[in-house]
Design an enzyme around this catalytic site. Sequence first.
Site, PDB file in Angstrom:
ATOM      1  N   HIS A 172       0.844  -1.199   0.000  1.00 38.11           N
ATOM      2  CA  HIS A 172       0.000   0.000   0.000  1.00 38.11           C
ATOM      3  C   HIS A 172       0.882   1.254   0.000  1.00 38.11           C
ATOM      4  O   HIS A 172       0.680   2.170  -0.798  1.00 38.11           O
ATOM      5  CB  HIS A 172      -0.921  -0.016   1.228  1.00 38.11           C
ATOM      6  CG  HIS A 172      -1.724   1.238   1.409  1.00 38.11           C
ATOM      7  ND1 HIS A 172      -3.040   1.345   1.015  1.00 38.11           N
ATOM      8  CD2 HIS A 172      -1.388   2.434   1.928  1.00 38.11           C
ATOM      9  CE1 HIS A 172      -3.474   2.560   1.292  1.00 38.11           C
ATOM     10  NE2 HIS A 172      -2.491   3.256   1.855  1.00 38.11           N
ATOM     11  N   GLU A 173       1.855   1.289   0.895  1.00 37.61           N
ATOM     12  CA  GLU A 173       2.737   2.464   0.966  1.00 37.61           C
ATOM     13  C   GLU A 173       3.593   2.588  -0.289  1.00 37.61           C
ATOM     14  O   GLU A 173       3.810   3.679  -0.811  1.00 37.61           O
ATOM     15  CB  GLU A 173       3.611   2.394   2.228  1.00 37.61           C
ATOM     16  CG  GLU A 173       2.832   2.458   3.535  1.00 37.61           C
ATOM     17  CD  GLU A 173       1.897   3.661   3.622  1.00 37.61           C
ATOM     18  OE1 GLU A 173       2.201   4.710   3.045  1.00 37.61           O
ATOM     19  OE2 GLU A 173       0.836   3.538   4.250  1.00 37.61           O
ATOM     20  N   HIS A 176       1.752   4.258  -2.969  1.00 37.72           N
ATOM     21  CA  HIS A 176       1.688   5.725  -2.846  1.00 37.72           C
ATOM     22  C   HIS A 176       2.872   6.359  -3.575  1.00 37.72           C
ATOM     23  O   HIS A 176       2.751   7.427  -4.173  1.00 37.72           O
ATOM     24  CB  HIS A 176       1.695   6.156  -1.376  1.00 37.72           C
ATOM     25  CG  HIS A 176       0.341   6.139  -0.746  1.00 37.72           C
ATOM     26  ND1 HIS A 176      -0.720   6.863  -1.233  1.00 37.72           N
ATOM     27  CD2 HIS A 176      -0.135   5.475   0.337  1.00 37.72           C
ATOM     28  CE1 HIS A 176      -1.786   6.650  -0.473  1.00 37.72           C
ATOM     29  NE2 HIS A 176      -1.459   5.806   0.485  1.00 37.72           N
ATOM     30  N   GLU A 208      -5.859   7.140  -2.235  1.00 43.50           N
ATOM     31  CA  GLU A 208      -5.906   6.062  -1.243  1.00 43.50           C
ATOM     32  C   GLU A 208      -6.369   4.749  -1.865  1.00 43.50           C
ATOM     33  O   GLU A 208      -5.839   3.678  -1.571  1.00 43.50           O
ATOM     34  CB  GLU A 208      -6.869   6.436  -0.109  1.00 43.50           C
ATOM     35  CG  GLU A 208      -6.228   7.229   0.991  1.00 43.50           C
ATOM     36  CD  GLU A 208      -4.986   6.549   1.532  1.00 43.50           C
ATOM     37  OE1 GLU A 208      -4.983   5.322   1.709  1.00 43.50           O
ATOM     38  OE2 GLU A 208      -4.005   7.261   1.750  1.00 43.50           O
ATOM     39  N   HIS A 279      -9.466   8.234   3.458  1.00 39.51           N
ATOM     40  CA  HIS A 279      -9.582   6.814   3.794  1.00 39.51           C
ATOM     41  C   HIS A 279     -11.028   6.368   3.927  1.00 39.51           C
ATOM     42  O   HIS A 279     -11.310   5.174   3.949  1.00 39.51           O
ATOM     43  CB  HIS A 279      -8.854   6.500   5.106  1.00 39.51           C
ATOM     44  CG  HIS A 279      -7.398   6.787   5.084  1.00 39.51           C
ATOM     45  ND1 HIS A 279      -6.876   8.004   5.454  1.00 39.51           N
ATOM     46  CD2 HIS A 279      -6.349   6.021   4.714  1.00 39.51           C
ATOM     47  CE1 HIS A 279      -5.567   7.962   5.332  1.00 39.51           C
ATOM     48  NE2 HIS A 279      -5.218   6.782   4.887  1.00 39.51           N
TER      49      HIS A 279
END
Length: 357
Positions: A172-173, A176, A208, A279
């Site tokens: 997920h990070e 980004h 997100e 989120h």
Amino acid sequence: MNARYRCVCFALPKKLMQHLADSAEGEHRELLQAQVHHCAKLRGSRHASAQPVARSAVKAKPTAAAKPLQRSVFSAGGQTFLPGKLLRDEDDPPTRDALADQSYDNIGVALQFFKTVFGRDSIDGRGMRVDTSVHYGFRFANAMWTGEQMIIGDGDGQNVRDLAGSLGIIAHEFAHGISQHLVKGGLGVVQVPGAPPTLKGEAGALNESFSDVMASMVKQWHAGQCVHSADWLLGEDILAPHVGKAIRSLKDPGNTKLTWKQDDQIKDYRGFKPTHDAHTASGIANHAFYQAATQLGGHSWETLGAVWYRGFDKLRARATFLDAAHATVGVAASLHGQGSATHKAVKAGWKQVNVLT
Ligand SMILES: [Zn+2]
């Protein structure tokens, strides 16, 4: 690093961090409350990763002979100076530090996924080395892509743990970082002078969602799962049982039985408010992807993955859900044909969440 491109996202949203702080007692409450403030400060800090490091001069230099994977894991040693002491470089043997090795392995999976599935060479598409600092802060219960590197806390020892060992959180990070390079200006990143940058509105929610969708595909690809056997959860492996089962569900956003008790994600665009946290509203696009993927069946990354990746590549910094729908439907039609199963599934996904009517 141009501040406009900084990412402002932590793995655990502010609402969950605040909930953990409010539920804790005594010293632990103070620790977590301090971390809530620290996260807010980090979002706004332009110095979080500004410590000069000679190695960073060669960071993004692509070469014809570049290795397929380029990873460096550092230890911040319980402090917040970045990147810290180098623990493991690419091709180095495992360290005696479990968190460093877990991060190294999980970043390797994310790098391999984007390379194998989309032909993308690292986060910037030009083979940049991915730096990660583990042992960030004191019992820090979060992980983040700072805009330049990954930071991973040890967890608070009571509510949040194993951030480095969670492939979903790392991916997920990592994603980004990818979207920061795909969308000039940063998808939904709003910078107001004197205030921390934030992810705002529909574009922030799309930012997100891109990370959740990509992380889901990384997990499924790594496990060899089809859309029907996947759990479609994010952060299912980092929360203590008394906190909840996961941070988010793409299958049923906002279902607190699948996630945690104050999960307020929405999955219907008719309920969207511009004031929603990124989120919260990301559930709309997450669920559109889930719907399209399950309608198509098979492996999510094989057909739908490229549609989503290329569709989001077309978005601008202030994109809306409708823009994302049009972009992905358009890519599905151009790759697979008007009226193809993929084209129909992508349209149906966005209709399901009432972005398309
Ligand atoms: Zn995020």
